[in-house]
Design an enzyme around this catalytic site. Structure first.
Site, mmCIF file in Angstrom:
data_model
loop_
_atom_site.group_PDB
_atom_site.id
_atom_site.type_symbol
_atom_site.label_atom_id
_atom_site.label_comp_id
_atom_site.label_asym_id
_atom_site.label_seq_id
_atom_site.Cartn_x
_atom_site.Cartn_y
_atom_site.Cartn_z
ATOM 1 N N ARG A 38 48.969 -15.536 24.740
ATOM 2 C CA ARG A 38 50.011 -15.146 23.804
ATOM 3 C C ARG A 38 49.212 -14.146 22.648
ATOM 4 N NH1 ARG A 38 53.599 -19.573 21.480
ATOM 5 N NH2 ARG A 38 54.101 -19.937 23.577
ATOM 6 N N ARG A 42 53.318 -12.379 17.862
ATOM 7 C CA ARG A 42 53.791 -12.058 16.563
ATOM 8 C C ARG A 42 52.995 -12.131 15.286
ATOM 9 N NH1 ARG A 42 58.668 -15.992 16.371
ATOM 10 N NH2 ARG A 42 57.889 -16.944 17.965
ATOM 11 N N ARG A 51 57.993 -4.229 17.898
ATOM 12 C CA ARG A 51 58.959 -4.935 18.394
ATOM 13 C C ARG A 51 60.337 -4.819 17.448
ATOM 14 N NH1 ARG A 51 61.385 -7.289 20.200
ATOM 15 N NH2 ARG A 51 61.314 -9.639 20.183
ATOM 16 N N ASP A 87 57.446 -11.686 30.288
ATOM 17 C CA ASP A 87 57.957 -13.162 29.854
ATOM 18 C C ASP A 87 58.254 -13.853 31.259
ATOM 19 O OD1 ASP A 87 60.391 -15.146 29.180
ATOM 20 O OD2 ASP A 87 59.014 -14.739 27.186
ATOM 21 N N TYR A 165 64.202 -24.543 32.548
ATOM 22 C CA TYR A 165 64.955 -23.650 31.706
ATOM 23 C C TYR A 165 66.047 -23.233 32.210
ATOM 24 C CZ TYR A 165 61.055 -22.359 28.312
ATOM 25 O OH TYR A 165 60.182 -22.301 27.523
#
Length: 369
Positions: A38, A42, A51, A87, A165
């Protein structure tokens, strides 16, 4: 079409820094290579700015934006590898499931799998170029845009993690709905896992054809399984993906790129993972380096495993922790990383301190060993 999407996966610039690839293959390196899961995230203000204009999965489908986000951390830090911005949930989307990113909640499936019959709603044959071509375009564009600076890593989620998921409908602390399938519907579970593995194999081969120079398989939810369930429902598919990807790369005369398996919290399976056909075994922060070495032997490279929360420490402390980590793993057959992805509120300066400490301390250890 966006600018750059028409670039072809050939005539790539010559690689200038192959330290990461050499470490992955077990060759000697002058310093220990480092990258962060990652690393395009962010915690970077420029990431948040890029983004801000569109939702998450719209960003994932834009090769130009994925390229820009992948390159951002490399402009700040002397990292030894880039990992394509994407992703793991693009694979369930390719199977026909709808996934949306809900602010404050994370990825959410509008119609998760509830009954065995729901498997019939999934695409049984997936043309990865048609469904996931935007990822391949992003990889090709990014590989050209890197100008040979560092290698580019492609990736996918592993079957069990994606299955969990798809049944839970999003994140879960227990994975009880998905695990109940393993006990109540073992045959249907294997049917779904096989379907996912087949798509993942084609997807990973497609990423190499597009220009990826290494591949990582994320079994992020391994820790929710016990040793027996892991042996039955995760490991066989992890092994099969490595074997099939390598076989297809040979058949298609594509580069035999190093593969990394990262099965979070799967300490009980380290010996099996070391023999699963991957050049590199990724580790989370809950295992001692020496113990991991003892369990995995000398024929695989290890990757990890600093606690992501260690980056909240003062910079001097980060340096001390990195030095200790390097002494534990040794500087060879080793790729420095975190034990999981970077957290959104970590300071970019502290990420820089981590990267610098790995390079400085590993060079010093190599020079004096």
């Amino acid at each position: 079409m966006e600018g750059g999407e028409r670039l072809l996966p050939k005539g790539f610039p010559k690689l200038k820094n192959d330290t990461f690839l050499r470490a992955a293959r077990g060759e000697e390196t002058e310093h220990t290579p480092v990258w962060c899961m990652r690393q395009a995230g962010r915690y970077l203000p420029e990431f948040r700015e890029t983004r801000a204009a569109q939702d998450f999965f719209t960003t994932c489908r834009s090769p130009k934006l994925c390229c820009e986000l992948t390159l951002q951390p490399l402009r700040r830090f002397p990292l030894d590898a880039a990992i394509i911005f994407s992703d793991i949930l693009v694979v369930p989307q390719a199977l026909g499931m709808e996934v949306v990113m809900v602010p404050g909640k994370g990825p959410t499936f509008t119609e998760p799998l509830k009954e065995v019959e729901d498997l019939l709603k999934l695409r049984q044959k997936v043309d990865v170029t048609a469904e996931l071509g935007y990822v391949f375009q992003a990889i090709t564009l990014t590989r050209h845009s890197l100008e040979g600076r560092v290698p580019l890593i492609g990736f996918s989620g592993a079957p069990w993690t994606l299955m969990s998921y798809m049944i839970e409908g999003g994140g879960s602390t227990t994975m009880s709905k998905a695990k109940s399938w393993l006990y109540r519907h073992p045959e249907a579970s294997h049917q779904l896992l096989r379907l996912l593995a087949d798509v993942i194999i084609d997807y990973l081969v497609g990423q190499v054809a597009a220009g990826a120079q290494a591949l990582q398989l994320f079994e992020s939810h391994a820790g929710h399984l016990g040793p027996e369930q892991f042996q039955d429902f995760a490991l066989p598919y992890i092994q099969d993906i490595a074997q099939a990807v390598k076989r297809k790369l040979k058949e298609e005369a594509l580069p035999l790129v190093p593969m990394i398996i990262f099965a979070k919290d799967a300490h009980y399976a380290l010996r099996d993972l070391a023999n699963a056909g991957y050049e590199v075994v990724g580790l989370d922060w809950t295992i001692r380096p020496q113990e991991a070495r003892a369990q995995t032997g000398k024929d695989v490279t290890l990757q990890g495993n600093l606690d992501p929360c260690a980056l909240y420490a003062p910079k001097e402390k980060i340096g001390e922790l990195v030095k200790k980590m390097l002494e534990g793993f040794g500087t060879q057959r080793y790729i420095a990383n975190l034990g999981h992805g970077l957290y959104p509120d970590v300071s970019p300066e502290h990420v820089g301190a981590f990267v610098e400490a790995v390079h400085t301390h590993s060079r010093h250890i190599n020079k004096h060993s």
